[in-house]
Motif scaffolding. Sequence first.
Motif, PDB file in Angstrom:
ATOM      1  N   GLU A 189       0.831  -1.207   0.000  1.00  0.00           N
ATOM      2  CA  GLU A 189       0.000   0.000   0.000  1.00  0.00           C
ATOM      3  C   GLU A 189       0.867   1.259   0.000  1.00  0.00           C
ATOM      4  OE1 GLU A 189      -2.506  -3.169   1.983  1.00  0.00           O
ATOM      5  OE2 GLU A 189      -0.437  -2.447   2.216  1.00  0.00           O
ATOM      6  N   TYR A 190       1.944   1.228   0.792  1.00  0.00           N
ATOM      7  CA  TYR A 190       2.867   2.363   0.810  1.00  0.00           C
ATOM      8  C   TYR A 190       3.487   2.561  -0.569  1.00  0.00           C
ATOM      9  CZ  TYR A 190       3.026   3.486   5.799  1.00  0.00           C
ATOM     10  OH  TYR A 190       2.725   3.924   7.060  1.00  0.00           O
ATOM     11  N   VAL A 191       3.903   1.479  -1.174  1.00  0.00           N
ATOM     12  CA  VAL A 191       4.572   1.560  -2.476  1.00  0.00           C
ATOM     13  C   VAL A 191       3.633   2.129  -3.527  1.00  0.00           C
ATOM     14  CG1 VAL A 191       5.571   0.203  -4.348  1.00  0.00           C
ATOM     15  CG2 VAL A 191       6.225  -0.257  -1.979  1.00  0.00           C
ATOM     16  N   GLU A 192       2.380   1.654  -3.553  1.00  0.00           N
ATOM     17  CA  GLU A 192       1.448   2.134  -4.561  1.00  0.00           C
ATOM     18  C   GLU A 192       1.111   3.612  -4.352  1.00  0.00           C
ATOM     19  OE1 GLU A 192       0.516   0.626  -7.358  1.00  0.00           O
ATOM     20  OE2 GLU A 192       2.025  -0.800  -6.665  1.00  0.00           O
ATOM     21  N   SER A 193       0.965   4.028  -3.102  1.00  0.00           N
ATOM     22  CA  SER A 193       0.726   5.454  -2.834  1.00  0.00           C
ATOM     23  C   SER A 193       1.936   6.282  -3.245  1.00  0.00           C
ATOM     24  CB  SER A 193       0.425   5.663  -1.351  1.00  0.00           C
ATOM     25  OG  SER A 193      -0.753   5.002  -0.966  1.00  0.00           O
ATOM     26  N   GLY A 194       3.128   5.768  -2.976  1.00  0.00           N
ATOM     27  CA  GLY A 194       4.341   6.464  -3.383  1.00  0.00           C
ATOM     28  C   GLY A 194       4.487   6.534  -4.883  1.00  0.00           C
ATOM     29  N   ARG A 195       4.051   5.465  -5.575  1.00  0.00           N
ATOM     30  CA  ARG A 195       4.113   5.455  -7.038  1.00  0.00           C
ATOM     31  C   ARG A 195       3.298   6.608  -7.614  1.00  0.00           C
ATOM     32  NH1 ARG A 195       4.550   1.126 -10.673  1.00  0.00           N
ATOM     33  NH2 ARG A 195       4.149  -0.411  -9.027  1.00  0.00           N
ATOM     34  N   GLU A 196       2.081   6.783  -7.096  1.00  0.00           N
ATOM     35  CA  GLU A 196       1.224   7.849  -7.609  1.00  0.00           C
ATOM     36  C   GLU A 196       1.860   9.220  -7.378  1.00  0.00           C
ATOM     37  OE1 GLU A 196      -3.246   9.730  -7.004  1.00  0.00           O
ATOM     38  OE2 GLU A 196      -2.735   7.793  -6.104  1.00  0.00           O
ATOM     39  N   LEU A 197       2.380   9.418  -6.184  1.00  0.00           N
ATOM     40  CA  LEU A 197       3.000  10.710  -5.882  1.00  0.00           C
ATOM     41  C   LEU A 197       4.254  10.939  -6.711  1.00  0.00           C
ATOM     42  CD1 LEU A 197       2.553  10.587  -2.017  1.00  0.00           C
ATOM     43  CD2 LEU A 197       1.512  12.279  -3.549  1.00  0.00           C
ATOM     44  N   PHE A 198       5.072   9.900  -6.878  1.00  0.00           N
ATOM     45  CA  PHE A 198       6.293  10.039  -7.674  1.00  0.00           C
ATOM     46  C   PHE A 198       5.956  10.437  -9.106  1.00  0.00           C
ATOM     47  CE2 PHE A 198       9.599   8.673 -10.521  1.00  0.00           C
ATOM     48  CZ  PHE A 198      10.766   9.005  -9.864  1.00  0.00           C
ATOM     49  N   ASN A 199       4.973   9.752  -9.691  1.00  0.00           N
ATOM     50  CA  ASN A 199       4.642  10.048 -11.080  1.00  0.00           C
ATOM     51  C   ASN A 199       3.963  11.401 -11.237  1.00  0.00           C
ATOM     52  OD1 ASN A 199       5.683   7.747 -12.409  1.00  0.00           O
ATOM     53  ND2 ASN A 199       4.014   6.530 -11.587  1.00  0.00           N
ATOM     54  N   LEU A 200       3.399  11.904 -10.167  1.00  0.00           N
ATOM     55  CA  LEU A 200       2.781  13.221 -10.204  1.00  0.00           C
ATOM     56  C   LEU A 200       3.812  14.331 -10.095  1.00  0.00           C
ATOM     57  CD1 LEU A 200       0.130  14.813 -10.284  1.00  0.00           C
ATOM     58  CD2 LEU A 200      -0.010  14.558  -7.807  1.00  0.00           C
ATOM     59  N   TYR A 201       4.802  14.165  -9.199  1.00  0.00           N
ATOM     60  CA  TYR A 201       5.721  15.249  -8.889  1.00  0.00           C
ATOM     61  C   TYR A 201       7.155  15.031  -9.370  1.00  0.00           C
ATOM     62  CZ  TYR A 201       2.076  17.071  -5.833  1.00  0.00           C
ATOM     63  OH  TYR A 201       0.905  17.587  -5.348  1.00  0.00           O
ATOM     64  N   CYS A 202       7.559  13.797  -9.564  1.00  0.00           N
ATOM     65  CA  CYS A 202       8.982  13.513  -9.747  1.00  0.00           C
ATOM     66  C   CYS A 202       9.346  12.950 -11.114  1.00  0.00           C
ATOM     67  CB  CYS A 202       9.476  12.530  -8.684  1.00  0.00           C
ATOM     68  SG  CYS A 202       8.968  12.918  -6.990  1.00  0.00           S
ATOM     69  N   ALA A 203       8.404  12.239 -11.760  1.00  0.00           N
ATOM     70  CA  ALA A 203       8.736  11.492 -12.977  1.00  0.00           C
ATOM     71  C   ALA A 203       9.178  12.398 -14.112  1.00  0.00           C
ATOM     72  CB  ALA A 203       7.546  10.648 -13.423  1.00  0.00           C
ATOM     73  N   VAL A 204       8.649  13.621 -14.174  1.00  0.00           N
ATOM     74  CA  VAL A 204       8.971  14.497 -15.296  1.00  0.00           C
ATOM     75  C   VAL A 204      10.460  14.820 -15.352  1.00  0.00           C
ATOM     76  CG1 VAL A 204       8.539  16.661 -14.063  1.00  0.00           C
ATOM     77  CG2 VAL A 204       8.192  16.555 -16.540  1.00  0.00           C
ATOM     78  N   CYS A 205      11.154  14.724 -14.214  1.00  0.00           N
ATOM     79  CA  CYS A 205      12.602  14.950 -14.200  1.00  0.00           C
ATOM     80  C   CYS A 205      13.391  13.663 -13.963  1.00  0.00           C
ATOM     81  CB  CYS A 205      12.983  15.972 -13.132  1.00  0.00           C
ATOM     82  SG  CYS A 205      12.515  17.670 -13.517  1.00  0.00           S
ATOM     83  N   HIS A 206      12.946  12.888 -12.978  1.00  0.00           N
ATOM     84  CA  HIS A 206      13.710  11.702 -12.586  1.00  0.00           C
ATOM     85  C   HIS A 206      13.312  10.453 -13.357  1.00  0.00           C
ATOM     86  CE1 HIS A 206      16.018  13.433  -9.258  1.00  0.00           C
ATOM     87  NE2 HIS A 206      14.949  14.150  -8.979  1.00  0.00           N
ATOM     88  N   GLY A 207      12.316  10.575 -14.244  1.00  0.00           N
ATOM     89  CA  GLY A 207      11.995   9.481 -15.139  1.00  0.00           C
ATOM     90  C   GLY A 207      10.852   8.603 -14.712  1.00  0.00           C
ATOM     91  N   GLY A 208      10.056   8.149 -15.678  1.00  0.00           N
ATOM     92  CA  GLY A 208       9.005   7.189 -15.409  1.00  0.00           C
ATOM     93  C   GLY A 208       9.582   5.925 -14.793  1.00  0.00           C
ATOM     94  N   ASN A 209       8.861   5.368 -13.812  1.00  0.00           N
ATOM     95  CA  ASN A 209       9.327   4.194 -13.063  1.00  0.00           C
ATOM     96  C   ASN A 209      10.638   4.469 -12.335  1.00  0.00           C
ATOM     97  OD1 ASN A 209       7.158   3.108 -14.477  1.00  0.00           O
ATOM     98  ND2 ASN A 209       8.147   1.132 -14.720  1.00  0.00           N
ATOM     99  N   ALA A 210      10.933   5.746 -12.069  1.00  0.00           N
ATOM    100  CA  ALA A 210      12.150   6.162 -11.367  1.00  0.00           C
ATOM    101  C   ALA A 210      13.417   5.796 -12.124  1.00  0.00           C
ATOM    102  CB  ALA A 210      12.193   5.590  -9.949  1.00  0.00           C
ATOM    103  N   ILE A 211      13.293   5.577 -13.426  1.00  0.00           N
ATOM    104  CA  ILE A 211      14.459   5.253 -14.251  1.00  0.00           C
ATOM    105  C   ILE A 211      14.906   6.528 -14.961  1.00  0.00           C
ATOM    106  CG2 ILE A 211      15.370   3.823 -16.117  1.00  0.00           C
ATOM    107  CD1 ILE A 211      13.154   1.800 -15.495  1.00  0.00           C
TER     108      ILE A 211
END
Length: 731
Positions: A638-660
Amino acid sequence: MNLSPAFFGKALVSAAVSAACLLSVACSSDQQDVQVVQVAEETAAPATGAVTAERIIAADAAPGEWLTHGRTYGEQRFSPLDAINENNVEELGLAWYADLPTDRGIETTPLMADGKLFVTASWGHVLAYDAKTGEELWHHDPKVPKDYGVHACCDVVNRGAALWGNNVYAASLDGRLFALDRDSGELVWEVDTRINTTDSYTITGAPRIVNGKVVIGNGGAEMSVRGYVTAYDAVTGEQAWRFYTVPGNPADGFEDETQERIAKTWTGKWWENGKGGGTAWDAFAFDPELNLLYIGVGNGASWNQKIRSPDGGDNLFISSIVAVDADTGEYAWHYQTTPGDNWDYTATQHMILAELPIDGEKRKVLMQAPKNGFFYVLDREDGELLSAEKYMPVTWATHVDMETGRPVEAPGMRDGTADTLVSPGPSGAHNWHPMTYSPDTGLVYIPAKSHASIYADDFHTLERDAVWHINFNAGLMVGMPDEVPADARAAVGKEALAAELIAWDPIKGEKVWTIPRGFYSGSGLLSTHGNLLFQGDLTGTFSAFAADSGEELWSYPVQGGVMASPITYTIDGEQYVAVAQGWGGETGLPFGSVSGPQNMINISRLMVFKLGASGELPKIPVMEQQLNAEGIELASSEYVESGRELFNLYCAVCHGGNAISAGLIPDLRYRIKDVEPAWQAIVLEGALAANGMPAWKEYLTADEADLIKEYVKHEAVLGAKRGERRLVRAP
């Protein structure tokens, strides 16, 4: 109410401007927000070799120079030089190179005047070189705070400078426009072009100078701003006029009659729901005979018209080409390529002016291949549509109706359902990379690409998006099995993001030949009288093709991705070809998962070639690094899935989709073990702001930041299980 081009355009082309309208255009109420910090003497005499309108207009009489962004006001990017040609181009070698100060997102078009080359780099750096030897003459660093990059939707890039008199003009990412002495690089004047400092305004485009005025637009539509174009006196830096591309809040009063008219094509509270967008962040062209400046206008904010303008409407002037009087900024005509744009189909792509025989009559035309996949030919005197044909795969519309000038949209494309693929995707069938037109072949050459995306109404909520990420698209979130349908994930994979180099016949409206160019898109283009076409690619190759046939005649390994546009010039009777390299931009940040390891080693250089040269680039020491997640403890799913949504909302545009990450910004999976102890300080407080990582405490809580960390740890473990490795520069 929708206003057609016929209703809104031709009737005003020859209309006189009232005194009140002139005041509102030339003396905007926003002018008080722009202060000149240093001003040159207005009476200063032009220096020897001063760049003037006459000199730019007569460019073909002195073809050895490159005085403005597209070489001429018509932006054809064609050179009459032919000392380097199809018969001897294989003898081309490296004459010299110079390392640029930023290893990220180099999109500049160099300029050459009086034996000096002028280039820009990320953030707004400006450098001058001896065009023959490569000696650096001066370097201006605008000292943009690195964490200002959070205000840029698509990297901290800069596309070039302008020349006028004895000055060089360029802009910084944080919205400052400045004039530099061409000989010394010293600051002459500087203005802040932003109408306020609270909205996320940026500048990434190159200024143009027409009739002694420096013209610049701004970026920020994805970040919820209102678009406009401003002209400044080239000598003093004082504002001459400002043209708004979308209307503001009616309660504040409209700046002019044009704004009042276009407001009728909007509904709802657009001034709150994204502020309209419509930023003019790149393309301009100028016809000195008609005295018309042509502006390419971007997408609406938000992308989703149901939020931006809930009852529909064309939403002028988003996704439009607009012609204005170059002296006053008064509206002349417009053509809207994508009425009521819902897919980020900007019309900010490169525009080319030419004279073509259309139906037996020579017409003064404007040509553009915007994001939406149609190639347009317009009469540039009045905006009449002459042709519009698909140059790449298009599903959002079946065709353009030549009677109305409007696209005929395909059913269901505006529905916003999570299983509807739309082509092109938001990166467009053609993005900012400049085209070229060769009058020798009569062809336009387009750096194009094919891809598709989904646009789902419920992908994110308005409350969390601040408009920027609404409908941002599945393209940034590659490989998320629970969130994106498999066919949508496949549509943004490496094979689907396929580049093409297209030779297009603008009279027949069809392809003549096409060459596959690998992942994403090839660089901007240069054509020459030597029957040559130059282009770089993201695999690290700079090539020359036969302009008539597309046959590859020469290539050179340049060690890193090339996005920028080449130029050519002469010194002491020898012809040179110059190009800058450095990968980045709107896919260089988020598409790490499909870009491939070749882009992990990013290099930013200016390279200059000539016949018979034998220079070599230095070898770049690299090493392979394995992803090590040993000792990482994972949180619950549950933590991971909630973090996934937040990462893709705020972080993916710079740090990459799927954190890659693609390597331009740190791959957090490789660093999570080192930075975990300081995670909250970095993410919330901006402990690494000097490196470009902003503080997110206004957007994220401590618990949310922790959820993002747990997601990154999860992706690090998955990557380690896959045995993932990457190339990095050796110490």
